[in-house]
Design a protein around this motif. Sequence first.
Motif, short mmCIF file in Angstrom:
data_model
loop_
_atom_site.label_atom_id
_atom_site.label_comp_id
_atom_site.label_asym_id
_atom_site.label_seq_id
_atom_site.Cartn_x
_atom_site.Cartn_y
_atom_site.Cartn_z
N SER B 4 16.23 -26.17 -15.65
CA SER B 4 15.29 -25.17 -15.17
C SER B 4 15.97 -23.82 -14.94
O SER B 4 15.32 -22.85 -14.63
N THR B 5 17.28 -23.79 -15.08
CA THR B 5 18.00 -22.54 -14.86
C THR B 5 19.24 -22.51 -15.75
O THR B 5 19.77 -23.55 -16.13
N TYR B 6 19.70 -21.31 -16.06
CA TYR B 6 20.94 -21.19 -16.83
C TYR B 6 22.15 -21.62 -15.98
O TYR B 6 23.16 -22.04 -16.50
N TYR B 7 22.01 -21.45 -14.65
CA TYR B 7 23.14 -21.74 -13.77
C TYR B 7 23.05 -23.13 -13.18
O TYR B 7 21.99 -23.58 -12.77
N ASN B 8 24.20 -23.80 -13.11
CA ASN B 8 24.29 -25.12 -12.49
C ASN B 8 25.45 -25.08 -11.50
O ASN B 8 26.60 -24.85 -11.90
#
Lengths: 349, 112
Positions: B4-8
């Motif tokens: 759901s996001t580019y960042y993890n």
Amino acid sequence: MKSLHARQAPLADTGYQLAVLSQAEAAGAHFPAFAHKLRESGLLPLRPTGLAVMQINVGKMCNQTCRHCHVDAGPDRTEIMTRETMQLCLDALAQTDIPVVDLTGGAPEMNPDFRWLVEQISALGRETIVRCNLTIIVANKKYHDLPEFFAQHRVRVVSSLPHFSAGRTDAQRGEGVFERSIRALKMLNAVGYGVEGSGLSLDLVYNPAGAFMPGSQASLEREFKQRLGREYGIVFNSLLTITNLPVSRFMEYLLETGNYESYMEKLIAAYNPVAAANVMCRSTLSIGWDGQLYDCDFNQQLDLLVASTAPQHIRDFNEAALSERSIVINQHCYGCTAGAGSSCGGATT
Amino acid sequence: MEKSTYYNPADLAKFGNITEWQSEMGNKFFSYYAEVFKDGALSEREKALIALAVAHAVQCPYCIDAYTTDSLQKGADEAQMMEAVHVAAAIKGGAALVHGVQMMNKAKELSM
């Protein structure tokens, strides 16, 4: 805030705490067993290196209820060491050359026989350390002369002060604790504690106020000295950085805030074999309020007695048998072996 | 499963893995990085606060995560950390605003 014990919280049960520490999904590949790490470092079984410190927990009663307290101490705790048990400790001490006796609690000063005990240790020619929470000095008139009493017996005072800012200190130790701690520090300074040339040693203890490890001890000491000196005119000798172990009320905080797993991961990632070789349990004997023997104060709070090959009560004290024992370890031991290491004397590397 | 996001957040712990595809440059970077953050003319705490401010200026979520933790570990308190963020904000805001002079110059140049 009440203690876990008074609230009858699940974590008041040390068996429950140990189950959390070794829970199935956490004890697998994700959280390697501490014993496995020690084996890799060539330190298993962990053995004592000599008896340098007798640490006596004279009771769980305290005037504060700090959020990180691994003892679960507080005003509602009634466990207190009797003079008879103190005498057993003194008898054991007299049989040895142990140079240092470290008195802790709770607030050790709240034990009615505290001053008597300090006088007896002093008479045996051993150094006494008192783990003073500072606020006890200003809590009640009967404690106001503690600085003079400490000075009279050349007691080394080791006092917790989580931060040089009121906000961070009060968040961990309770509203108004910072202001009262500053007042107490000024009283200690006034009789010479921390003052160069006085020979009266005042060390401060830094416990992180949250789910993170302490930074560099030397760097934090400089910062504390500068800030406390500049803003309050307070002096002290050394700052000791101590990592919070995932035990008791700090474990409760970690679980409640969803920080438990990531905190354990941080400790494990920072495992340091050099710190593991220098852990305090190798040179300390920890005595509970009821005279039972433990490898350290954290094991004491988890009811992990010394190995059964050694005497388990101070009445049966036997230095030779204790020096042969294997030290009891568990997952919380990652706390003392992370980064620069942690002990009651601060960083170990 | 689609992310759901580019960042993890878990990727932060994998930062060191960048050496896998270019070890020489990666190792040189990490060696330099470690040297930069040592106690020097500036204290470790001051450097952590600078890093925290820069992390906000460059809007790096990994860096904000890392240097919030690091600032706390180095003994910074909330007031110091928020002031560091305001320094970043002031410079970013100021950087936009100071270009207003260029705008004014151009506007004056083009205007009667």
